[in-house]
Design a protein around this motif. Structure first.
Motif, PDB file in Angstrom:
ATOM      1  N   ILE A 149      49.229  47.267  38.881  1.00  0.00           N
ATOM      2  CA  ILE A 149      48.332  46.872  37.792  1.00  0.00           C
ATOM      3  C   ILE A 149      48.609  47.694  36.542  1.00  0.00           C
ATOM      4  N   THR A 150      48.966  48.968  36.710  1.00  0.00           N
ATOM      5  CA  THR A 150      49.322  49.798  35.559  1.00  0.00           C
ATOM      6  C   THR A 150      50.555  49.250  34.852  1.00  0.00           C
ATOM      7  N   VAL A 151      51.555  48.811  35.631  1.00  0.00           N
ATOM      8  CA  VAL A 151      52.740  48.197  35.038  1.00  0.00           C
ATOM      9  C   VAL A 151      52.361  46.889  34.346  1.00  0.00           C
ATOM     10  N   PHE A 152      51.480  46.102  34.973  1.00  0.00           N
ATOM     11  CA  PHE A 152      51.062  44.834  34.372  1.00  0.00           C
ATOM     12  C   PHE A 152      50.393  45.053  33.015  1.00  0.00           C
ATOM     13  N   GLU A 153      49.703  46.156  32.843  1.00  0.00           N
ATOM     14  CA  GLU A 153      49.031  46.415  31.567  1.00  0.00           C
ATOM     15  C   GLU A 153      50.039  46.438  30.419  1.00  0.00           C
ATOM     16  N   ARG A 154      51.221  46.975  30.665  1.00  0.00           N
ATOM     17  CA  ARG A 154      52.253  46.993  29.621  1.00  0.00           C
ATOM     18  C   ARG A 154      52.809  45.597  29.381  1.00  0.00           C
ATOM     19  N   ILE A 155      52.925  44.819  30.426  1.00  0.00           N
ATOM     20  CA  ILE A 155      53.385  43.433  30.287  1.00  0.00           C
ATOM     21  C   ILE A 155      52.365  42.631  29.475  1.00  0.00           C
ATOM     22  N   ALA A 156      51.096  42.845  29.788  1.00  0.00           N
ATOM     23  CA  ALA A 156      50.026  42.149  29.062  1.00  0.00           C
ATOM     24  C   ALA A 156      50.056  42.501  27.581  1.00  0.00           C
ATOM     25  N   ALA A 157      50.303  43.764  27.274  1.00  0.00           N
ATOM     26  CA  ALA A 157      50.354  44.184  25.872  1.00  0.00           C
ATOM     27  C   ALA A 157      51.493  43.491  25.133  1.00  0.00           C
ATOM     28  N   ALA A 158      52.625  43.327  25.811  1.00  0.00           N
ATOM     29  CA  ALA A 158      53.781  42.682  25.167  1.00  0.00           C
ATOM     30  C   ALA A 158      53.507  41.223  24.835  1.00  0.00           C
ATOM     31  N   LEU A 159      52.683  40.551  25.635  1.00  0.00           N
ATOM     32  CA  LEU A 159      52.419  39.123  25.457  1.00  0.00           C
ATOM     33  C   LEU A 159      51.059  38.842  24.814  1.00  0.00           C
ATOM     34  N   GLY A 160      50.306  39.880  24.523  1.00  0.00           N
ATOM     35  CA  GLY A 160      48.973  39.671  23.960  1.00  0.00           C
ATOM     36  C   GLY A 160      48.003  39.064  24.948  1.00  0.00           C
ATOM     37  N   ILE A 161      48.204  39.328  26.240  1.00  0.00           N
ATOM     38  CA  ILE A 161      47.343  38.770  27.290  1.00  0.00           C
ATOM     39  C   ILE A 161      46.020  39.520  27.324  1.00  0.00           C
ATOM     40  N   THR A 162      44.931  38.783  27.223  1.00  0.00           N
ATOM     41  CA  THR A 162      43.602  39.402  27.272  1.00  0.00           C
ATOM     42  C   THR A 162      42.764  38.882  28.433  1.00  0.00           C
ATOM     43  N   ARG A 163      43.332  37.945  29.208  1.00  0.00           N
ATOM     44  CA  ARG A 163      42.606  37.438  30.384  1.00  0.00           C
ATOM     45  C   ARG A 163      43.583  37.290  31.539  1.00  0.00           C
ATOM     46  N   ARG A 164      43.141  37.686  32.723  1.00  0.00           N
ATOM     47  CA  ARG A 164      43.924  37.459  33.928  1.00  0.00           C
ATOM     48  C   ARG A 164      43.060  36.694  34.912  1.00  0.00           C
ATOM     49  N   PHE A 165      43.644  35.670  35.490  1.00  0.00           N
ATOM     50  CA  PHE A 165      42.927  34.783  36.400  1.00  0.00           C
ATOM     51  C   PHE A 165      43.476  34.975  37.808  1.00  0.00           C
ATOM     52  N   VAL A 166      42.563  35.123  38.762  1.00  0.00           N
ATOM     53  CA  VAL A 166      42.973  35.297  40.155  1.00  0.00           C
ATOM     54  C   VAL A 166      42.152  34.367  41.028  1.00  0.00           C
ATOM     55  N   GLY A 167      42.747  33.948  42.112  1.00  0.00           N
ATOM     56  CA  GLY A 167      42.022  33.128  43.064  1.00  0.00           C
ATOM     57  C   GLY A 167      41.127  33.975  43.941  1.00  0.00           C
ATOM     58  N   GLU A 168      40.007  33.438  44.284  1.00  0.00           N
ATOM     59  CA  GLU A 168      39.101  34.098  45.230  1.00  0.00           C
ATOM     60  C   GLU A 168      39.861  34.308  46.548  1.00  0.00           C
ATOM     61  N   GLU A 169      39.700  35.489  47.155  1.00  0.00           N
ATOM     62  CA  GLU A 169      40.484  35.795  48.345  1.00  0.00           C
ATOM     63  C   GLU A 169      39.589  36.206  49.510  1.00  0.00           C
ATOM     64  N   PRO A 170      39.171  35.242  50.336  1.00  0.00           N
ATOM     65  CA  PRO A 170      38.251  35.547  51.435  1.00  0.00           C
ATOM     66  C   PRO A 170      38.932  36.028  52.713  1.00  0.00           C
ATOM     67  N   THR A 171      40.254  35.865  52.825  1.00  0.00           N
ATOM     68  CA  THR A 171      40.895  36.131  54.118  1.00  0.00           C
ATOM     69  C   THR A 171      41.951  37.221  54.090  1.00  0.00           C
ATOM     70  N   SER A 172      42.731  37.351  53.015  1.00  0.00           N
ATOM     71  CA  SER A 172      43.824  38.320  52.983  1.00  0.00           C
ATOM     72  C   SER A 172      43.317  39.706  52.588  1.00  0.00           C
ATOM     73  N   GLN A 173      43.466  40.672  53.482  1.00  0.00           N
ATOM     74  CA  GLN A 173      43.012  42.035  53.208  1.00  0.00           C
ATOM     75  C   GLN A 173      43.724  42.633  52.002  1.00  0.00           C
ATOM     76  N   VAL A 174      45.049  42.488  51.965  1.00  0.00           N
ATOM     77  CA  VAL A 174      45.808  43.147  50.917  1.00  0.00           C
ATOM     78  C   VAL A 174      45.506  42.542  49.546  1.00  0.00           C
ATOM     79  N   THR A 175      45.382  41.206  49.461  1.00  0.00           N
ATOM     80  CA  THR A 175      45.063  40.577  48.180  1.00  0.00           C
ATOM     81  C   THR A 175      43.631  40.898  47.775  1.00  0.00           C
ATOM     82  N   GLY A 176      42.750  41.012  48.749  1.00  0.00           N
ATOM     83  CA  GLY A 176      41.374  41.390  48.444  1.00  0.00           C
ATOM     84  C   GLY A 176      41.290  42.773  47.813  1.00  0.00           C
ATOM     85  N   ILE A 177      42.050  43.730  48.359  1.00  0.00           N
ATOM     86  CA  ILE A 177      42.087  45.078  47.786  1.00  0.00           C
ATOM     87  C   ILE A 177      42.668  45.032  46.374  1.00  0.00           C
TER      88      ILE A 177
END
Length: 347
Positions: free
Chosen positions: A240-268
């Motif tokens: 996520i720290t690396v993604f913050e720099r990617i977001a800055a390069a593209l002017g991204i101010t929103r990130r969308f994620v799917g609800e994750e009821p089953t996958s432990q790793v994606t939930g974390i």
């Protein structure tokens, strides 16, 4: 320094690995559960005085006993591990290290990519690797609001399509990153093809390769290999720290994620994202899962249907373009891989 030799540690050598763990613990490091090469330098009494490991194209779990600092052991370790990586064909290398050790790697030509909580530094051995990736992304930047979705799409389902539709409707440009790491049952080239075909009618969607910088074996190996929750969280924070720099390069101010009821790793991962991204001005929107016949659509469900040869069930859960691929002769090797995989669910 010349009197010391480097030895490979085999996974079955529990006695030496216990000494590796003890040295790492003294240095405040926990040995990763998933490593594919470990080496040590030992003294005359077979005590481990230096150690280093590899996983994929990363160097990690590096430590030198305090009593032997200044003898060039770390340099010897790094040279050895880089030789191992080059023999494997890995020339683009990454390293995790403590903040206090970062200068050493910079002096060896590594370039810092990101820092996490002032404790961990993530570097690569290419001076312009990440910066070049960011420049490539900047060329796709458009005026107006920008959002991001990151998909493994193993394979691309109606659930993924729903997430992309919701996100694309909320911003002027939606950047969709397809996980490039080829560690999934459906190969990257196929996954990206199905994503591109599945969103082709959405004019404000731009599809990117994630490269080694988003959910890769370098930034987030826990996504592909089972680890404990604490390790998952640490990897998530780095990614996520690396993604913050990617977001800055593209002017991204929103990130969308799917609800994750089953996958432990994606939930974390989603929990850490919800904590961290708003601190840098990026809003996180969790989109409820698309449900069909009362059950949430997931790639795991599609893989299970493919495993048992139920193409009609697959057709109900994926866009027509994804179904056409799996009904074609081109998909035969991928379907065979899924059929023989055993457990095809994502933990």
């Amino acid at each position: 320094m010349d009197e010391y030799t480097i030895s490979k540690v085999w996974p079955s050598d529990s006695a030496t690995l216990a000494k590796v763990d003890a040295l790492l613990e003294r240095e405040g490091i926990q040995r990763d559960a998933n490593l594919d090469y470990t080496c040590v330098i030992q003294d005359d009494d077979m005590n481990v005085i230096a150690t280093g490991s590899c996983f994929g194209n990363t160097l990690r779990c590096l430590a030198v006993d305090d009593r032997y600092q200044g003898e060039g052991l770390m340099n010897k370790l790094i040279t050895h591990l880089m030789d191992v990586q080059y023999e494997r064909g890995n020339t683009h290398l990454f390293v995790y290290t403590k903040v206090g050790s970062a200068k050493f790697f910079c002096d060896l030509g590594f370039k810092e990519i990101a820092r996490v909580d002032g404790m961990l530094v993530f570097l690569e051995n290419r001076a312009n690797g990440f910066s070049s990736y960011l420049r490539g992304l900047e060329a796709t930047k458009h005026p107006g609001t920008a959002g991001a979705v990151i998909l493994n799409a193993n394979p691309f389902t109606l659930g993924h399509r729903h997430l992309v539709e919701v996100a694309a409707a909320a911003v002027d440009t939606l950047h969709v990153f397809v996980v490039s790491e080829d560690a999934s049952l459906v190969p990257f080239a196929v996954r990206k093809k199905l994503v591109c075909e599945g969103v082709a009618d959405l004019n404000n969607v731009v599809v990117h390769d994630s490269g080694p910088y988003i959910i890769s074996s370098a930034t987030f190996p826990s996504y592909f290999l089972k680890d404990d929750a604490k390790v998952n969280e640490g990897h998530a924070r780095l990614d996520i720290t690396v993604f913050e720099r990617i977001a800055a390069a593209l002017g991204i101010t929103r990130r969308f994620v799917g609800e994750e009821p089953t996958s432990q790793v994606t939930g974390i991962y989603n929990r850490v994202m919800l904590e961290e991204l708003p601190r840098v001005g990026i809003e996180v929107t969790v989109v409820p899962r698309l449900a069909i016949d009362g059950a949430p659509v997931s790639a795991s469900t599609v893989r299970r249907a493919l495993q048992r040869g139920d193409l009609e069930r697959v057709r109900a859960l994926v866009p027509e373009s994804t179904y056409r691929y799996f009904a074609s002769a081109d998909a035969a090797p991928v379907i065979e891989r899924i059929r023989t995989a055993g457990n095809v669910a994502h933990y």
